[in-house]
Motif scaffolding. Structure first.
Motif, PDB file in Angstrom:
ATOM      1  N   PRO A 415       0.851  -1.208   0.000  1.00 19.34           N
ATOM      2  CA  PRO A 415       0.000   0.000   0.000  1.00 19.34           C
ATOM      3  C   PRO A 415       0.883   1.255   0.000  1.00 19.34           C
ATOM      4  CG  PRO A 415      -0.702  -1.555   1.688  1.00 19.34           C
ATOM      5  CD  PRO A 415       0.612  -2.047   1.184  1.00 19.34           C
ATOM      6  N   LEU A 416       0.479   2.246  -0.764  1.00 19.71           N
ATOM      7  CA  LEU A 416       1.248   3.488  -0.835  1.00 19.71           C
ATOM      8  C   LEU A 416       1.181   4.257   0.479  1.00 19.71           C
ATOM      9  CD1 LEU A 416       0.519   5.112  -4.317  1.00 19.71           C
ATOM     10  CD2 LEU A 416       2.770   4.610  -3.348  1.00 19.71           C
ATOM     11  N   GLY A 417       0.034   4.248   1.117  1.00 19.46           N
ATOM     12  CA  GLY A 417      -0.199   5.098   2.270  1.00 19.46           C
ATOM     13  C   GLY A 417      -1.059   6.285   1.884  1.00 19.46           C
ATOM     14  N   ASP A 418      -1.361   7.135   2.871  1.00 12.04           N
ATOM     15  CA  ASP A 418      -2.213   8.310   2.651  1.00 12.04           C
ATOM     16  C   ASP A 418      -3.544   7.920   2.015  1.00 12.04           C
ATOM     17  OD1 ASP A 418      -0.495  10.072   3.815  1.00 12.04           O
ATOM     18  OD2 ASP A 418       0.406  10.761   1.953  1.00 12.04           O
ATOM     19  N   GLY A 419      -4.053   6.740   2.374  1.00 13.87           N
ATOM     20  CA  GLY A 419      -5.356   6.312   1.873  1.00 13.87           C
ATOM     21  C   GLY A 419      -5.318   5.597   0.539  1.00 13.87           C
ATOM     22  N   HIS A 420      -4.120   5.421  -0.038  1.00 13.17           N
ATOM     23  CA  HIS A 420      -4.002   4.724  -1.327  1.00 13.17           C
ATOM     24  C   HIS A 420      -3.553   3.291  -1.066  1.00 13.17           C
ATOM     25  CE1 HIS A 420      -4.483   8.567  -3.353  1.00 13.17           C
ATOM     26  NE2 HIS A 420      -3.581   9.069  -2.533  1.00 13.17           N
ATOM     27  N   GLN A 421      -4.454   2.351  -1.268  1.00  9.31           N
ATOM     28  CA  GLN A 421      -4.180   0.968  -0.911  1.00  9.31           C
ATOM     29  C   GLN A 421      -3.230   0.274  -1.886  1.00  9.31           C
ATOM     30  OE1 GLN A 421      -5.076  -0.606   1.983  1.00  9.31           O
ATOM     31  NE2 GLN A 421      -5.617   1.510   2.465  1.00  9.31           N
ATOM     32  N   LYS A 433      -2.919  19.377 -10.176  1.00  9.48           N
ATOM     33  CA  LYS A 433      -1.595  18.752 -10.264  1.00  9.48           C
ATOM     34  C   LYS A 433      -1.318  18.195 -11.656  1.00  9.48           C
ATOM     35  CE  LYS A 433      -1.785  17.413  -5.392  1.00  9.48           C
ATOM     36  NZ  LYS A 433      -1.950  16.298  -4.436  1.00  9.48           N
ATOM     37  N   ASP A 434      -0.035  17.889 -11.888  1.00 10.58           N
ATOM     38  CA  ASP A 434       0.357  17.196 -13.112  1.00 10.58           C
ATOM     39  C   ASP A 434      -0.164  15.764 -13.084  1.00 10.58           C
ATOM     40  OD1 ASP A 434       1.772  19.339 -14.150  1.00 10.58           O
ATOM     41  OD2 ASP A 434       3.719  18.648 -13.418  1.00 10.58           O
ATOM     42  N   GLY A 435      -0.184  15.134 -14.256  1.00 12.13           N
ATOM     43  CA  GLY A 435      -0.449  13.704 -14.316  1.00 12.13           C
ATOM     44  C   GLY A 435       0.763  12.947 -13.791  1.00 12.13           C
ATOM     45  N   PHE A 436       0.533  11.988 -12.902  1.00  9.15           N
ATOM     46  CA  PHE A 436       1.641  11.274 -12.266  1.00  9.15           C
ATOM     47  C   PHE A 436       1.149   9.903 -11.826  1.00  9.15           C
ATOM     48  CE2 PHE A 436       5.786  11.478 -10.196  1.00  9.15           C
ATOM     49  CZ  PHE A 436       6.393  12.540 -10.855  1.00  9.15           C
ATOM     50  N   TYR A 437       2.097   8.957 -11.724  1.00  8.30           N
ATOM     51  CA  TYR A 437       1.754   7.609 -11.277  1.00  8.30           C
ATOM     52  C   TYR A 437       2.708   7.190 -10.164  1.00  8.30           C
ATOM     53  CZ  TYR A 437       1.130   2.553 -11.157  1.00  8.30           C
ATOM     54  OH  TYR A 437       0.890   1.261 -10.737  1.00  8.30           O
ATOM     55  N   TYR A 438       2.162   6.498  -9.141  1.00  4.51           N
ATOM     56  CA  TYR A 438       2.972   5.979  -8.043  1.00  4.51           C
ATOM     57  C   TYR A 438       2.568   4.547  -7.706  1.00  4.51           C
ATOM     58  CZ  TYR A 438       4.624  10.689  -6.817  1.00  4.51           C
ATOM     59  OH  TYR A 438       5.205  11.932  -6.845  1.00  4.51           O
ATOM     60  N   ALA A 439       3.580   3.727  -7.426  1.00  9.79           N
ATOM     61  CA  ALA A 439       3.365   2.395  -6.867  1.00  9.79           C
ATOM     62  C   ALA A 439       4.526   2.112  -5.915  1.00  9.79           C
ATOM     63  CB  ALA A 439       3.303   1.335  -7.956  1.00  9.79           C
ATOM     64  N   LYS A 440       4.243   1.323  -4.869  1.00  9.33           N
ATOM     65  CA  LYS A 440       5.293   0.963  -3.897  1.00  9.33           C
ATOM     66  C   LYS A 440       5.506  -0.542  -3.927  1.00  9.33           C
ATOM     67  CE  LYS A 440       5.575   2.885   0.232  1.00  9.33           C
ATOM     68  NZ  LYS A 440       5.334   3.220   1.670  1.00  9.33           N
ATOM     69  N   LEU A 441       6.763  -0.949  -4.047  1.00  9.53           N
ATOM     70  CA  LEU A 441       7.141  -2.368  -4.060  1.00  9.53           C
ATOM     71  C   LEU A 441       7.995  -2.682  -2.859  1.00  9.53           C
ATOM     72  CD1 LEU A 441       8.095  -2.755  -7.830  1.00  9.53           C
ATOM     73  CD2 LEU A 441       5.978  -3.492  -6.724  1.00  9.53           C
ATOM     74  N   GLY A 442       7.794  -3.854  -2.283  1.00 15.79           N
ATOM     75  CA  GLY A 442       8.634  -4.320  -1.186  1.00 15.79           C
ATOM     76  C   GLY A 442       9.387  -5.566  -1.623  1.00 15.79           C
ATOM     77  N   LYS A 443      10.633  -5.711  -1.143  1.00 18.10           N
ATOM     78  CA  LYS A 443      11.450  -6.891  -1.456  1.00 18.10           C
ATOM     79  C   LYS A 443      11.369  -7.845  -0.278  1.00 18.10           C
ATOM     80  CE  LYS A 443      15.734  -7.969  -3.853  1.00 18.10           C
ATOM     81  NZ  LYS A 443      16.990  -7.381  -4.381  1.00 18.10           N
ATOM     82  N   LYS A 444      10.811  -9.018  -0.519  1.00 18.83           N
ATOM     83  CA  LYS A 444      10.620  -9.985   0.566  1.00 18.83           C
ATOM     84  C   LYS A 444      11.957 -10.406   1.161  1.00 18.83           C
ATOM     85  CE  LYS A 444       6.472 -11.810  -1.693  1.00 18.83           C
ATOM     86  NZ  LYS A 444       5.857 -12.987  -2.370  1.00 18.83           N
ATOM     87  N   ALA A 445      11.994 -10.486   2.480  1.00 17.57           N
ATOM     88  CA  ALA A 445      13.224 -10.858   3.186  1.00 17.57           C
ATOM     89  C   ALA A 445      13.492 -12.351   3.045  1.00 17.57           C
ATOM     90  CB  ALA A 445      13.096 -10.503   4.650  1.00 17.57           C
TER      91      ALA A 445
END
Length: 445
Positions: A415-421, A433-445
């Motif tokens: 989840p990105l946070g700030d309400g973005h799942q 705002k400008d057009g923009f894209y965000y995603a968050k990736l985690g690297k499994k331990a």
């Protein structure tokens, strides 16, 4: 020297800005040059700040309305202007733009544009240029919407056909709003350097300077001004109290959420706005590396860090080739603001509409995938990566991340946070705002 001779001498030294505009537009549209490269060099030839601003307004305006300007010019040009006369085609578009889309008085627009023929070293074109602009003045419809009502969508909406088709497919309910937002002048967003001053105190400085704020982003604390202005008029700009950065881009450092003990990589970092924001938010950060493949753009990172009195290591190298720059010490957090089509920032860079081709998108998707895979190898197990683009095309954004997660068992979508799942696609003009894209990736331990 007599007063009249002095005036003539002065006029010779001051370039005709319509001629400069025509040359710039020729380089951008016909030669594929970037407006961001061509315009500043031309502005250096002008001494009056108002002339610099008008040159920018004309160049941006012609590129915004290029299809409609071309459509209007064809009615009065019997044979296409080619070869050495090609620059005069753009001079005529400059004249039409002033007559149809600005408040410049008709007589001034026509006389100054016709005078540009001498600056472009062809007095013989004055008659044709004058005749076309006079015809536009006399015969042009006052209702532009009606004039283009039955035209092809590319003319009606001032966007290339291939891009309209992609937007219609991806955003069947929103594409008209997107192209409309792309035609607007962008607002001016500020990022307050909270190492030096609080947002509340900077708002007070703005109020004292008579500068009004339209709104403030509740998550990133970004400030949107009611009117764009020269940075020299912003309180404390040279002292590093504030930077200019779009409200959408300011979410990158927020989502990354680097900690002081972290080793952080900002890949594809130039011109350094996000690098500086990370440093501002994380005083005493263990390591911050700004990486970019272009030396001259990396210099911009250095200049921004210097003005803000911040520190980051800088390396000029290809992010997609870690063997050429990586010391083997894995990063806790990575920001990958990937090379992209720029389809989310067309209102700031209208030349994108004419420099990009449909065939570019597949190549960009491939490049993004290569960089993403290479950078992933430098992230620690348990580390986090923010993937960002200033694109609104799904193949560069969500589809890219879906494919990466499917192909890499150690990658998980966080989840990105700030309400973005999951992820966040900001469309042009959304919350100004400008057009923009965000995603968050985690690297499994």
């Amino acid at each position: 020297m007599s007063p009249s001779e002095a005036k003539k001498s002065e006029n010779k030294k001051t370039p005709n800005l319509r001629a400069l505009a025509a040359k710039i537009l020729f380089q951008v549209v016909d030669k594929g040059r970037s407006l961001a490269d061509e315009l500043p060099d031309a502005q250096l030839k002008l001494t009056n700040p108002k002339d610099k601003g008008l040159l920018q307004e004309i160049c941006y305006g012609v590129l915004r309305y290029l299809p409609q300007l071309e459509y209007q010019s064809k009615e009065f040009i019997s044979k296409p202007l080619t070869g050495k006369q090609r620059v005069f085609h753009f001079l005529i578009l400059v004249g039409i733009y002033q007559l149809r889309y600005t408040r410049i008085p008709d007589h001034a627009a026509i006389s100054e544009t016709v005078s540009a023929c001498e600056s472009l070293k062809n007095r013989h074109m004055k008659g044709l240029t004058n005749a076309i602009l006079r015809n536009i003045q006399r015969n042009g419809s006052d209702d532009l919407e009606q004039l283009f009502e039955h035209c092809a969508d590319a003319i009606k909406y001032n966007h290339p056909g291939w891009l309209l088709k992609k937007l219609q497919l991806a955003y069947p309910d929103d594409w008209i709003n997107i192209v409309s937002a792309n035609m607007q002048r962008p607002p001016m967003w500020l990022r307050v350097n909270q190492q030096k001053i609080s947002v509340a105190d900077y708002l007070e400085l703005l109020a004292q300077a008579g500068i009004e704020v339209a709104h403030q982003d509740s998550h990133s604390q970004a400030l949107c001004l009611d009117q764009p202005r020269d940075v020299s008029t912003l309180p404390g700009f040279q002292q590093g109290l504030v930077s200019v950065q779009d409200g959408a881009a300011q979410h990158a450092a927020v989502f990354l959420n680097a900690q002081s003990s972290d080793s952080v990589l900002d890949a594809c970092a130039a011109p350094g706005g996000k690098t500086c924001h990370i440093a501002e938010r994380t005083p005493g950060i263990a390591k911050l590396l700004a990486l970019d493949v272009e030396e001259h753009r990396l210099q911009r990172v250095h200049e921004n860090l210097q003005r803000l009195q911040l520190n980051a290591q800088r390396i000029c190298a290809d992010a997609g080739d870690p063997n050429s720059w990586w010391d083997g010490q894995a990063f806790d957090r990575i920001l990958l603001d990937a090379p992209c089509s720029g389809t989310g920032v067309i209102r700031k860079h209208p030349d994108i509409k004419w420099l990009r081709r449909a065939s570019d998108i597949e190549q960009l998707v491939s490049l993004q995938g290569r960089i993403l895979a290479a950078i992933w190898s430098t992230l620690k197990p348990g580390g986090k990566m923010i993937y960002a683009t200033c694109s609104i095309l799904p193949e560069e954004n969500r589809q890219q991340i879906e494919r990466f997660v499917a192909q890499n068992q150690d990658a998980e979508w966080l989840p990105l946070g700030d309400g973005h799942q999951r992820d966040w696609q900001i469309l042009p003009g959304q919350d100004s705002k400008d057009g923009f894209y965000y995603a968050k990736l985690g690297k499994k331990a």
